[in-house]
Design a protein around this motif. Sequence first.
Motif, PDB file in Angstrom:
ATOM      1  N   VAL A  92       0.719  -1.208  -0.045  1.00 25.59           N
ATOM      2  CA  VAL A  92       0.086   0.172   0.214  1.00 25.59           C
ATOM      3  C   VAL A  92       0.923   1.328  -0.059  1.00 25.59           C
ATOM      4  CG1 VAL A  92      -1.666   1.236   1.348  1.00 25.59           C
ATOM      5  CG2 VAL A  92      -1.971  -1.145   0.960  1.00 25.59           C
ATOM      6  N   TYR A  93       1.935   1.279   0.747  1.00 29.24           N
ATOM      7  CA  TYR A  93       2.832   2.341   0.780  1.00 29.24           C
ATOM      8  C   TYR A  93       3.461   2.634  -0.415  1.00 29.24           C
ATOM      9  CZ  TYR A  93       6.540   5.407   2.918  1.00 29.24           C
ATOM     10  OH  TYR A  93       7.340   6.339   3.250  1.00 29.24           O
ATOM     11  N   VAL A  94       3.936   1.651  -1.398  1.00 27.70           N
ATOM     12  CA  VAL A  94       4.632   1.962  -2.530  1.00 27.70           C
ATOM     13  C   VAL A  94       3.570   2.475  -3.433  1.00 27.70           C
ATOM     14  CG1 VAL A  94       5.873   0.762  -4.377  1.00 27.70           C
ATOM     15  CG2 VAL A  94       6.568   0.678  -2.063  1.00 27.70           C
ATOM     16  N   ALA A  95       2.386   1.621  -3.667  1.00 33.57           N
ATOM     17  CA  ALA A  95       1.078   1.985  -4.538  1.00 33.57           C
ATOM     18  C   ALA A  95       0.908   3.782  -4.120  1.00 33.57           C
ATOM     19  CB  ALA A  95       0.048   1.307  -4.257  1.00 33.57           C
TER      20      ALA A  95
ATOM     21  N   ARG B  86       7.819  15.541  -2.184  1.00 37.52           N
ATOM     22  CA  ARG B  86       6.496  15.887  -2.080  1.00 37.52           C
ATOM     23  C   ARG B  86       5.486  14.680  -1.909  1.00 37.52           C
ATOM     24  NH1 ARG B  86       4.352  20.978  -5.198  1.00 37.52           N
ATOM     25  NH2 ARG B  86       2.574  20.526  -4.019  1.00 37.52           N
ATOM     26  N   ALA B  87       5.803  13.618  -3.029  1.00 35.15           N
ATOM     27  CA  ALA B  87       5.015  12.638  -2.979  1.00 35.15           C
ATOM     28  C   ALA B  87       5.099  11.742  -1.838  1.00 35.15           C
ATOM     29  CB  ALA B  87       5.321  11.831  -4.085  1.00 35.15           C
ATOM     30  N   TYR B  88       6.301  11.723  -1.384  1.00 46.06           N
ATOM     31  CA  TYR B  88       6.593  10.978   0.138  1.00 46.06           C
ATOM     32  C   TYR B  88       6.015  11.634   1.140  1.00 46.06           C
ATOM     33  CZ  TYR B  88       9.636  10.481   4.285  1.00 46.06           C
ATOM     34  OH  TYR B  88       9.728  10.511   5.682  1.00 46.06           O
ATOM     35  N   ARG B  89       6.090  12.817   1.314  1.00 48.66           N
ATOM     36  CA  ARG B  89       5.618  13.664   2.381  1.00 48.66           C
ATOM     37  C   ARG B  89       3.858  13.671   2.447  1.00 48.66           C
ATOM     38  NH1 ARG B  89       8.707  16.652   6.222  1.00 48.66           N
ATOM     39  NH2 ARG B  89       6.493  16.793   7.040  1.00 48.66           N
ATOM     40  N   SER B  90       3.443  13.198   1.120  1.00 51.74           N
ATOM     41  CA  SER B  90       1.949  13.188   0.912  1.00 51.74           C
ATOM     42  C   SER B  90       1.279  12.006   1.242  1.00 51.74           C
ATOM     43  CB  SER B  90       1.341  13.636  -0.333  1.00 51.74           C
ATOM     44  OG  SER B  90       1.949  14.830  -0.866  1.00 51.74           O
ATOM     45  N   ILE B  91       2.109  10.942   1.321  1.00 49.05           N
ATOM     46  CA  ILE B  91       1.713   9.701   1.732  1.00 49.05           C
ATOM     47  C   ILE B  91       0.809   9.678   3.102  1.00 49.05           C
ATOM     48  CG2 ILE B  91       2.258   7.199   2.324  1.00 49.05           C
ATOM     49  CD1 ILE B  91       4.936   7.666   0.413  1.00 49.05           C
ATOM     50  N   SER B  92      -0.310   8.964   3.035  1.00 54.52           N
ATOM     51  CA  SER B  92      -1.092   9.004   4.334  1.00 54.52           C
ATOM     52  C   SER B  92      -0.522   8.386   5.571  1.00 54.52           C
ATOM     53  CB  SER B  92      -2.299   8.243   4.103  1.00 54.52           C
ATOM     54  OG  SER B  92      -2.175   6.876   3.884  1.00 54.52           O
ATOM     55  N   PHE B  93       0.432   7.516   5.451  1.00 56.91           N
ATOM     56  CA  PHE B  93       1.286   7.123   6.550  1.00 56.91           C
ATOM     57  C   PHE B  93       2.292   7.884   7.143  1.00 56.91           C
ATOM     58  CE2 PHE B  93       0.449   3.301   3.952  1.00 56.91           C
ATOM     59  CZ  PHE B  93      -0.294   2.472   4.909  1.00 56.91           C
ATOM     60  N   GLU B  94       2.809   8.790   6.329  1.00 56.49           N
ATOM     61  CA  GLU B  94       3.674   9.781   6.556  1.00 56.49           C
ATOM     62  C   GLU B  94       3.171  10.998   7.132  1.00 56.49           C
ATOM     63  OE1 GLU B  94       6.919   9.380   7.010  1.00 56.49           O
ATOM     64  OE2 GLU B  94       7.190   7.411   5.452  1.00 56.49           O
ATOM     65  N   ARG B  95       1.942  11.391   6.802  1.00 53.43           N
ATOM     66  CA  ARG B  95       1.405  12.399   7.248  1.00 53.43           C
ATOM     67  C   ARG B  95       0.842  12.404   8.655  1.00 53.43           C
ATOM     68  NH1 ARG B  95      -2.303  12.338   2.428  1.00 53.43           N
ATOM     69  NH2 ARG B  95      -3.968  11.981   4.068  1.00 53.43           N
ATOM     70  N   GLU B  96       0.458  11.084   8.946  1.00 57.62           N
ATOM     71  CA  GLU B  96       0.096  10.939  10.361  1.00 57.62           C
ATOM     72  C   GLU B  96       1.419  10.790  11.282  1.00 57.62           C
ATOM     73  OE1 GLU B  96      -1.581   7.462  13.326  1.00 57.62           O
ATOM     74  OE2 GLU B  96      -1.157   6.561  11.233  1.00 57.62           O
TER      75      GLU B  96
ATOM     76  N   ARG C 252       0.918   9.497  -5.574  1.00 60.72           N
ATOM     77  CA  ARG C 252       1.228  10.556  -4.951  1.00 60.72           C
ATOM     78  C   ARG C 252       2.092  11.196  -6.045  1.00 60.72           C
ATOM     79  NH1 ARG C 252      -3.020  12.394  -2.005  1.00 60.72           N
ATOM     80  NH2 ARG C 252      -3.357  10.675  -0.100  1.00 60.72           N
ATOM     81  N   LEU C 253       3.078  10.333  -6.689  1.00 57.68           N
ATOM     82  CA  LEU C 253       4.168  10.900  -7.642  1.00 57.68           C
ATOM     83  C   LEU C 253       3.545  11.624  -8.888  1.00 57.68           C
ATOM     84  CD1 LEU C 253       7.157  11.148  -7.924  1.00 57.68           C
ATOM     85  CD2 LEU C 253       7.127   8.706  -8.916  1.00 57.68           C
ATOM     86  N   VAL C 254       2.443  10.653  -9.291  1.00 60.90           N
ATOM     87  CA  VAL C 254       1.784  11.487 -10.353  1.00 60.90           C
ATOM     88  C   VAL C 254       1.103  12.729 -10.280  1.00 60.90           C
ATOM     89  CG1 VAL C 254      -0.133  10.965 -11.800  1.00 60.90           C
ATOM     90  CG2 VAL C 254       1.363   9.195 -11.520  1.00 60.90           C
ATOM     91  N   GLN C 255       0.448  12.783  -8.784  1.00 65.88           N
ATOM     92  CA  GLN C 255      -0.367  14.031  -8.461  1.00 65.88           C
ATOM     93  C   GLN C 255       0.749  14.981  -8.294  1.00 65.88           C
ATOM     94  OE1 GLN C 255      -2.223  12.632  -4.700  1.00 65.88           O
ATOM     95  NE2 GLN C 255      -3.896  12.622  -5.601  1.00 65.88           N
ATOM     96  N   GLN C 256       1.958  14.679  -7.841  1.00 67.43           N
ATOM     97  CA  GLN C 256       2.883  15.797  -7.492  1.00 67.43           C
ATOM     98  C   GLN C 256       3.613  16.218  -8.691  1.00 67.43           C
ATOM     99  OE1 GLN C 256       2.492  17.779  -4.676  1.00 67.43           O
ATOM    100  NE2 GLN C 256       1.174  16.491  -3.879  1.00 67.43           N
TER     101      GLN C 256
END
Length: 111
Positions: A58-61, A76-86, A66-70
């Motif tokens: 799930v993390y990689v997916a 920025r993609a890394y910092r946008s991951i839900s796991f990282e945000r929490e 997020r990489l596409v979004q960013q």
Amino acid sequence: MKVIWNRVIPFGRRYGAINLFGVLFAKRGMVVTKEVVNHEEIHSAQLRELLFIPFYIVYVAEWLWRLVQQRGDTYRAYRSISFEREAYAHASDLDYLLRRRHFAQWRKSKY
């Protein structure tokens, strides 16, 4: 949390530590503060909830999405991951894990 100091893992200059299956890998010279350990302990809770391997899938997916979004901005993609945000939102709250709800990374929150 067990800390293994090394020169290779995690990859990349912007990253100083990574939690792999509940073990913290930190680059030599990185200062591992209580906040860093708490951040990684939050990831350990997430890992246990998703039974380890599914967490990484799930993390990689999510990172790829997020990489596409960013538009290709990997950090920025890394910092946008839900796991990282929490984990970043609660890293300085050392009592957070005592009151953390299951699957908190996907619940409505202010972070």
